[in-house]
Motif scaffolding. Structure first.
Motif, short mmCIF file in Angstrom:
data_model
loop_
_atom_site.label_atom_id
_atom_site.label_comp_id
_atom_site.label_asym_id
_atom_site.label_seq_id
_atom_site.Cartn_x
_atom_site.Cartn_y
_atom_site.Cartn_z
N ARG A 10 -7.74 9.59 -8.38
CA ARG A 10 -6.58 8.74 -8.61
C ARG A 10 -6.66 7.52 -7.70
O ARG A 10 -6.85 7.65 -6.50
CB ARG A 10 -5.29 9.50 -8.31
N THR A 29 -3.02 4.84 -11.23
CA THR A 29 -1.59 5.14 -11.16
C THR A 29 -0.84 3.99 -10.51
O THR A 29 -1.43 3.16 -9.83
CB THR A 29 -1.34 6.44 -10.35
N SER A 41 1.78 4.36 -8.36
CA SER A 41 2.38 4.69 -7.08
C SER A 41 1.41 5.51 -6.25
O SER A 41 0.50 6.15 -6.78
CB SER A 41 3.70 5.45 -7.28
N SER A 93 0.45 8.57 -3.66
CA SER A 93 0.85 9.92 -3.27
C SER A 93 -0.25 10.53 -2.42
O SER A 93 -1.29 9.91 -2.20
CB SER A 93 1.10 10.79 -4.51
N GLY A 94 -0.03 11.74 -1.97
CA GLY A 94 -1.03 12.43 -1.18
C GLY A 94 -2.29 12.73 -1.96
O GLY A 94 -3.34 13.01 -1.38
N LYS A 95 -2.21 12.66 -3.29
CA LYS A 95 -3.37 12.93 -4.14
C LYS A 95 -4.17 11.66 -4.46
O LYS A 95 -5.20 11.74 -5.13
CB LYS A 95 -2.93 13.60 -5.44
N THR A 96 -3.69 10.50 -4.01
CA THR A 96 -4.39 9.25 -4.26
C THR A 96 -5.69 9.22 -3.46
O THR A 96 -5.69 9.49 -2.26
CB THR A 96 -3.52 8.04 -3.87
N LYS A 128 3.05 -0.40 -1.49
CA LYS A 128 1.99 0.56 -1.80
C LYS A 128 1.04 0.73 -0.62
O LYS A 128 0.67 1.85 -0.25
CB LYS A 128 1.21 0.09 -3.03
N GLN A 188 2.81 2.63 2.20
CA GLN A 188 2.92 4.06 1.93
C GLN A 188 1.57 4.75 2.07
O GLN A 188 1.48 5.87 2.56
CB GLN A 188 3.47 4.28 0.52
N LEU A 204 0.57 7.94 4.49
CA LEU A 204 0.04 9.19 3.95
C LEU A 204 -1.42 9.43 4.35
O LEU A 204 -1.99 10.46 4.00
CB LEU A 204 0.14 9.18 2.42
#
Length: 304
Positions: free
Chosen positions: A233, A259, A261, A263-266, A280, A283, A287
């Motif tokens: 991602r 994506t 946004s 997240s921790g999975k980016t 972005k 953030q 993270l």
């Protein structure tokens, strides 16, 4: 008669698109247009800065008008009446002005900002610093925000400058081992090790010395360099040199998930400016997600 010229720098001209003021200045100009004094400060727009190849130049514009059309700025009766208007009571000294870096100024290597400390009883934990260093070097550059983060982490860990430098040497050696892992050192791999040595503030000849020492070594360690895999991602932020649609199309074709946004999975955030102040990018740093340049992302994309 003198003038006070108010000039601003903005991220764009459309407030509806969250464009904001990034810098404001008040320039004092005498009757013939000569700048006699100025006050300015940068502002955090909390978003990507956008194109930065332009600069407003209101004082220069006034000087041109004074020279060519002085009647356009002639004092009127309305101007004279405003002289007596009271100024609102403003709180001063709350925030100190923050000026932009002068043209030609070169920041010292971030290692120079690490101070030596008193001796201590315990050895510092360097794994976290090593990991952050690896993340910062994904795009083979250390941005200002990444350097600040490394300095802050080194301070939290109690690292001396000499100890941070030792970690840098270890990192370079691991990279050299990885380059020799297949028994062949390509010119691209050699240049990569040399680039990293420079970024780490090491002697110019250190890369060659380490490569020579590790030539016969055997290592399965792989460090540094952004590697993307189908399914990763990714998030894009800022105004890229290439069209956003083209980058997204290439990423999707390579099997990446784009994506909107973080997240921790980016896996990674690709930014037009790695020091971006966008939400972005902010953030991502919170993270622990790497923020890399457009060029580094495209290189990794080509390697899939």
């Amino acid at each position: 008669m003198t003038y006070a010229v108010i000039d601003t720098e903005t991220t764009g001209l459309l407030p509806g698109f969250r464009h904001r003021i990034a810098e404001i200045a008040v320039i004092h100009v005498d009757a013939d247009g000569t700048v006699t004094d100025e006050w300015c400060t940068l502002l955090n727009p909390e978003r990507d800065l956008g194109p930065q190849a332009i600069h407003m130049a209101a004082a220069a514009l006034l000087r041109h008008i004074l020279a060519t059309r002085p009647e356009a700025v002639r004092t009127t009766e309305q101007h004279r009446r405003t002289v007596g208007w009271p100024w609102p009571a403003l709180t001063t000294g709350v925030v100190a002005p923050f000026r932009r870096t002068p043209i030609g100024h070169v920041e010292p290597h971030f290692l120079a900002r690490l101070v030596e400390r008193m001796s201590r009883d315990q050895e510092p934990m360097v794994d976290a610093y090593f990991a952050m260093l690896d993340a910062a070097l994904l795009d083979r550059r250390i941005s200002a925000s990444e350097a600040d983060a490394l300095i802050a982490l080194a301070d939290d860990l109690g690292l001396h400058r000499s100890e941070a430098l030792a970690v840098h040497h270890s990192y370079l050696r691991e990279l050299a081992r990885a380059a020799w892992a297949d028994g062949v050192l390509t010119e691209d791999e050699r240049r990569d090790v040399q680039t990293v040595a420079t970024l780490l503030g090491l002697d110019a000849g250190e890369a060659e010395r380490v490569l020579a020492q590790e030539k016969t070594g055997d290592s399965k360690v792989t460090v540094g360099g952004l590697v993307l895999r189908p399914g990763d991602r990714i998030v894009l932020t800022g105004t890229m040199r290439r069209a956003r649609e083209e980058i997204v199309e290439r990423a999707v074709a390579a099997g990446l998930r784009v994506t909107g946004s973080v997240s921790g999975k980016t896996r990674v955030v690709a930014a037009a400016d790695p020091d971006s102040l966008s939400g972005k990018a902010k953030q991502a740093r919170e993270l622990g997600v790497a923020v890399v340049s457009e060029e580094a992302f495209l290189r990794a994309l080509d390697a899939i």
